[in-house]
Design a protein around this motif. Sequence first.
Motif, PDB file in Angstrom:
ATOM      1  N   ASN A   6       0.834  -1.180   0.000  1.00 62.17           N
ATOM      2  CA  ASN A   6       0.000   0.000   0.000  1.00 62.17           C
ATOM      3  C   ASN A   6       0.868   1.228   0.000  1.00 62.17           C
ATOM      4  OD1 ASN A   6      -2.700  -1.271   0.491  1.00 62.17           O
ATOM      5  ND2 ASN A   6      -1.426  -2.166   2.080  1.00 62.17           N
ATOM      6  N   THR A   7       0.668   2.055  -0.980  1.00 61.94           N
ATOM      7  CA  THR A   7       1.497   3.236  -1.082  1.00 61.94           C
ATOM      8  C   THR A   7       0.850   4.383  -0.343  1.00 61.94           C
ATOM      9  OG1 THR A   7       0.348   3.842  -3.083  1.00 61.94           O
ATOM     10  CG2 THR A   7       2.350   2.540  -3.311  1.00 61.94           C
ATOM     11  N   PHE A   8       1.617   5.394  -0.065  1.00 64.29           N
ATOM     12  CA  PHE A   8       1.053   6.574   0.570  1.00 64.29           C
ATOM     13  C   PHE A   8       0.369   7.440  -0.480  1.00 64.29           C
ATOM     14  CE2 PHE A   8       0.959  10.679   2.700  1.00 64.29           C
ATOM     15  CZ  PHE A   8       0.347  10.273   3.863  1.00 64.29           C
ATOM     16  N   HIS A 498       1.015   6.472   9.002  1.00 66.64           N
ATOM     17  CA  HIS A 498       0.124   5.942   7.964  1.00 66.64           C
ATOM     18  C   HIS A 498       0.610   4.548   7.520  1.00 66.64           C
ATOM     19  CE1 HIS A 498      -2.195   6.372   4.039  1.00 66.64           C
ATOM     20  NE2 HIS A 498      -1.243   5.524   3.674  1.00 66.64           N
ATOM     21  N   GLU A 499       1.903   4.455   7.225  1.00 66.06           N
ATOM     22  CA  GLU A 499       2.422   3.162   6.755  1.00 66.06           C
ATOM     23  C   GLU A 499       2.345   2.097   7.848  1.00 66.06           C
ATOM     24  OE1 GLU A 499       2.606   2.856   3.740  1.00 66.06           O
ATOM     25  OE2 GLU A 499       2.849   4.937   3.117  1.00 66.06           O
ATOM     26  N   HIS A 502      -1.058   0.693   8.035  1.00 66.85           N
ATOM     27  CA  HIS A 502      -1.417  -0.281   7.004  1.00 66.85           C
ATOM     28  C   HIS A 502      -1.235  -1.712   7.517  1.00 66.85           C
ATOM     29  CE1 HIS A 502      -2.790   1.862   3.589  1.00 66.85           C
ATOM     30  NE2 HIS A 502      -1.674   2.529   3.366  1.00 66.85           N
ATOM     31  N   GLU A 559      -6.754   2.868   3.024  1.00 67.62           N
ATOM     32  CA  GLU A 559      -6.028   4.145   3.035  1.00 67.62           C
ATOM     33  C   GLU A 559      -6.627   5.104   4.056  1.00 67.62           C
ATOM     34  OE1 GLU A 559      -3.252   4.658   1.655  1.00 67.62           O
ATOM     35  OE2 GLU A 559      -3.226   2.816   0.467  1.00 67.62           O
ATOM     36  N   HIS A 621      -6.727   5.685  -2.777  1.00 62.97           N
ATOM     37  CA  HIS A 621      -6.555   6.878  -1.947  1.00 62.97           C
ATOM     38  C   HIS A 621      -7.678   7.866  -2.221  1.00 62.97           C
ATOM     39  CE1 HIS A 621      -2.544   5.209  -2.700  1.00 62.97           C
ATOM     40  NE2 HIS A 621      -2.285   5.550  -1.451  1.00 62.97           N
TER      41      HIS A 621
HETATM   42 ZN    ZN Z   1      -1.327   4.125   2.138  1.00 64.63          ZN
END
Ligand code: ZN
Length: 661
Positions: A6-8, A498-499, A502, A559, A621
């Motif tokens: 999962n990316t920011f 945030h990360e 996840h 997200e 997101h």
């Molecule tokens: Zn994320």
Amino acid sequence: MRTKYNTFWYTANTMTVKKGYWGFDTKAIDLSVRPQDDFYHYANGSWLKSAKIPADESRWGSFITLRVDTEHQLKKLVETTRQQQVRDMYASALDLKTRNKLGLKPIEPLRRELAAVKNHKQLERMLIKLGRMGLAGMWSEMIEQDLKNTTKYALFLWQGGLNMPDRDYYLQDLPEQVRVRTAYIQHVEKIAKLGGASPKEAKHIRGVVLKIETRFAKASMSKEDMRDPHKIYHKYTLAQLQKLSPAVSWQHYLAGIGAKKLPYVLVGQPEFFKEVSRMLREVPLEEWKIFLDYDLLNSASGMLSEPFIKESFWFYSQVLAGVKVMKPLWRRALGAVGGTLGELLGRVYVEAHFPPASKRAMDQLVTDLFEVYEARIKALPWMTAATKKKAVKKLRAMTRKIAYPKRFKSYAGLAIKRGDFAGNLMRATEFEHKRELRKLGRPIDRHEWLMTPQTVNAYFNPPMNEIVFPAAILQWPFFDAKADAALNYAGIGSVIGHEMTHGFDDEGSKFDHKGNLKNWWSVKDRTQFEVRSKLIERQADAHEVEPGVHLNGKLTLGENIADLGGLVIAWDAYQNYLKKHGRRDIAGLSPEQRFFLAYAQMERELRRPESAKLAALTDPHAEASFRINNPLKNFAPFHDALSTRKGDKLYVDPSKRAEIW
Ligand SMILES: [Zn+2]
């Protein structure tokens, strides 16, 4: 197509404002907006009103400047490097004269071979070949950790075959999907004509392609379902796979791509592979050849001559995202270097631009955040002691990667030549395909990075149970060693939180401390978690992005949970900082006010309506204003700091606030 991390940010972004000595942009504030009604527009309103999206961008905001700045740094490095592969890849991309002269030549041998296909066996051989070069196909394969045994690599088979960004564009009749689909039909016809088809043939090609892709779309798993790791994990022996999808000779196919003697494969979407098999029996061979030829032309467009590049830009950037003009050639060429020789360029980048002190400061921040995260878990009112213990175990086992890999990838043996852009890209893709396949049977490479150091983004990887922060995100407005601490905690601090979150969102929480897909929750705690997540899901569903287009609560849930977690963890860490270092006002702003201001400013972004709709329909997101206002709405210290009251637009009754981590 990777779903596992999962990316920011979906794509990264930039900023046009000069940074002040304490790191804030107070000119961006719009005093005509009450912060209790809309904090995002209060903190950014003046900027949002005066900034303009450059003609070659679909969005513009708090970190596209960072991305553009990074690209300018990379340009200089690429132009002066003595590294032959980097230099020649860049030169070959810039050499439009040669690319135009070559026209379709680079893919002609493949097209001839495809045209000569006489039976299914030869068709399979073509699929192997095109797949290795990333050019066309009906599905894809990837090598990842086995989600239920993360000490081993496994081969995943994944649905594919679509040339629009999501199945819904083929299947739904809402205005935006109809608009995009209508343009896509024209696009297929135009690509066919560029490939040499007469107007009559092009119409026929268009019919065949839409028929086949729509059938793939119907058989595809939805993006919402794909967020559930249980739904994409299906273990098959080769014999079972052969039964599931009998029209493909899997042993032959897998041997062809270099995956021999597999004890099992993991099938992401069994229904899709069942349908592919039915389609292979029902769709005439001639139609498959038409589809694959189009798929090849379309996938190769970006590496061919200008007419192809322009057509590809028209559909994928202009129609889908509202971009007005193409990026300058050097930026596109740089993208090609980054996409093929990413870590080679990354190494040069960190040597030139990444201060080692940033890595130490970041390491300390991450340690601070781990500390407060653990304290928060231990104090959660809704979780039982037994589950808390396991959550803490998972948190303590979480590893971190900061700035750049310990070992950079080698590109030795990859031939990069001037005047052969398409060839370079095809060889590079095949080179990476081989690198991936070599992993089978080998121990897990725990040093591997899934992003390059020059990427302005961050990620969490569930089977690895790790959080990763590339060098390029460790800059203002996220991080600046010289800025007020409020900025660093609200900026990169909330990204770190945030990360970490996840690992505990609706998806990540299904993986244990070793990254295995294995339940560690009690039924009661899981129910509590789901009740709380449901609140966030409903808040997102209710949010309108563009007239008639809402956020997708299920798609964005992970997200949104991570955004809320990022805020509260960063806040706690900042409170600890204030206890240690004392409070002071700067420019009339209290520490709390500065924290929220920095938090809202790092996310500011303008988007073209097309891009906003595309994101609402496909991006996990949420849009910028929701990513700020919604976590704040659920956060008690925000309500305390701003003395919100019933009637304020951001006010939520404490009983209805979503509090998870
Ligand atoms: Zn994320």
